[in-house]
Design a protein around this motif. Structure first.
Motif, mmCIF file in Angstrom:
data_model
loop_
_atom_site.group_PDB
_atom_site.id
_atom_site.type_symbol
_atom_site.label_atom_id
_atom_site.label_comp_id
_atom_site.label_asym_id
_atom_site.label_seq_id
_atom_site.Cartn_x
_atom_site.Cartn_y
_atom_site.Cartn_z
ATOM 1 N N ASN A 34 32.671 36.256 21.625
ATOM 2 C CA ASN A 34 32.911 34.925 21.067
ATOM 3 C C ASN A 34 33.782 34.109 22.002
ATOM 4 N N PRO A 35 33.574 32.785 22.003
ATOM 5 C CA PRO A 35 34.478 31.944 22.787
ATOM 6 C C PRO A 35 35.868 31.968 22.151
ATOM 7 N N VAL A 36 36.831 32.449 22.906
ATOM 8 C CA VAL A 36 38.206 32.520 22.434
ATOM 9 C C VAL A 36 39.068 31.873 23.511
ATOM 10 N N PRO A 37 39.731 30.753 23.184
ATOM 11 C CA PRO A 37 40.598 30.132 24.200
ATOM 12 C C PRO A 37 41.701 31.096 24.613
ATOM 13 N N ARG A 38 41.893 31.228 25.925
ATOM 14 C CA ARG A 38 42.941 32.089 26.461
ATOM 15 C C ARG A 38 43.667 31.335 27.556
ATOM 16 N N GLU A 39 44.939 31.622 27.687
ATOM 17 C CA GLU A 39 45.704 31.030 28.775
ATOM 18 C C GLU A 39 46.075 32.142 29.750
ATOM 19 N N VAL A 40 45.669 31.981 31.000
ATOM 20 C CA VAL A 40 45.998 32.948 32.041
ATOM 21 C C VAL A 40 47.026 32.306 32.954
ATOM 22 N N VAL A 41 48.208 32.914 33.045
ATOM 23 C CA VAL A 41 49.272 32.371 33.871
ATOM 24 C C VAL A 41 49.313 33.097 35.211
ATOM 25 N N TYR A 42 49.271 34.423 35.180
ATOM 26 C CA TYR A 42 49.304 35.223 36.407
ATOM 27 C C TYR A 42 47.980 35.935 36.596
ATOM 28 N N THR A 43 47.500 35.941 37.818
ATOM 29 C CA THR A 43 46.270 36.654 38.124
ATOM 30 C C THR A 43 46.542 38.149 38.149
ATOM 31 N N GLN A 44 45.732 38.897 37.428
ATOM 32 C CA GLN A 44 45.737 40.350 37.505
ATOM 33 C C GLN A 44 44.382 40.739 38.076
ATOM 34 N N GLU A 45 44.378 41.763 38.932
ATOM 35 C CA GLU A 45 43.117 42.144 39.548
ATOM 36 C C GLU A 45 42.900 43.642 39.483
ATOM 37 N N VAL A 46 41.638 44.025 39.473
ATOM 38 C CA VAL A 46 41.242 45.423 39.474
ATOM 39 C C VAL A 46 40.463 45.684 40.752
ATOM 40 N N LEU A 47 40.846 46.758 41.457
ATOM 41 C CA LEU A 47 40.140 47.174 42.663
ATOM 42 C C LEU A 47 39.539 48.546 42.432
ATOM 43 N N PHE A 48 38.276 48.683 42.811
ATOM 44 C CA PHE A 48 37.583 49.961 42.770
ATOM 45 C C PHE A 48 37.302 50.370 44.211
ATOM 46 N N ILE A 49 37.836 51.491 44.634
ATOM 47 C CA ILE A 49 37.643 51.965 46.005
ATOM 48 C C ILE A 49 36.343 52.773 46.037
ATOM 49 N N ARG A 50 35.315 52.212 46.637
ATOM 50 C CA ARG A 50 34.019 52.914 46.711
ATOM 51 C C ARG A 50 34.011 53.957 47.809
ATOM 52 N N SER A 51 34.647 53.636 48.939
ATOM 53 C CA SER A 51 34.687 54.590 50.046
ATOM 54 C C SER A 51 35.915 54.293 50.898
#
Length: 140
Positions: free
Chosen positions: A54-71
């Motif tokens: 569902n569309p839910v308004p969200r406020e993002v202040v700080y960027t969080q990131e996910v890294l997947f190491i493939r090799s």
């Protein structure tokens, strides 16, 4: 087992090693994180009901990131808000890391393929502040 990188009571990162195994579903992030990270192990025939988000308004202040190491192999250096080195971790194939707060930098130890997921839209030069990070020589 997962690992939490914390400094002065603040969560910098969550690392899920390639060897992590657990039945069912496991969320690693609290509900208030703007980036949610979970692991699922489901048996053959298990069904996840069709759904839409569902569309839910969200406020993002700080960027969080996910890294997947493939090799390859990657060293992640963590920095506090004053741009001082805190600690480092080496990641390898299949490892996943959520970068939640603080500063971070990377050194590719062996040629690596990395998949990155983070919030958008990208804010260009306003998206991050770059700095020269220094690790103590004894830990390099």
């Amino acid at each position: 087992m997962s690992e939490r990188i914390e400094h002065n009571g603040r969560l910098f990162a969550i690392i899920i090693p390639a060897t992590f195994r657990e039945n069912g579903i496991r969320f690693f992030t609290p509900d208030d994180f703007s980036q949610q990270l979970a692991y699922m192990c489901r048996p053959t025939g298990y069904c996840i009901e069709p759904h839409v988000h569902n569309p839910v308004p969200r406020e993002v202040v700080y960027t969080q990131e996910v890294l997947f190491i493939r090799s390859g192999r990657v060293r992640v250096d963590f920095y506090d808000d004053d741009q001082r080195w805190v600690e480092s971790r080496d990641l390898g194939p299949g490892d996943v890391i959520l970068l939640a707060s603080g500063g971070h930098g990377f050194e590719i130890l062996e040629e690596a393929e990395i998949i990155e997921v983070k919030q958008g839209p990208y804010a260009g030069d306003n998206d991050k502040t770059r700095f020269v990070g220094h690790r103590p020589e004894s830990n390099a």
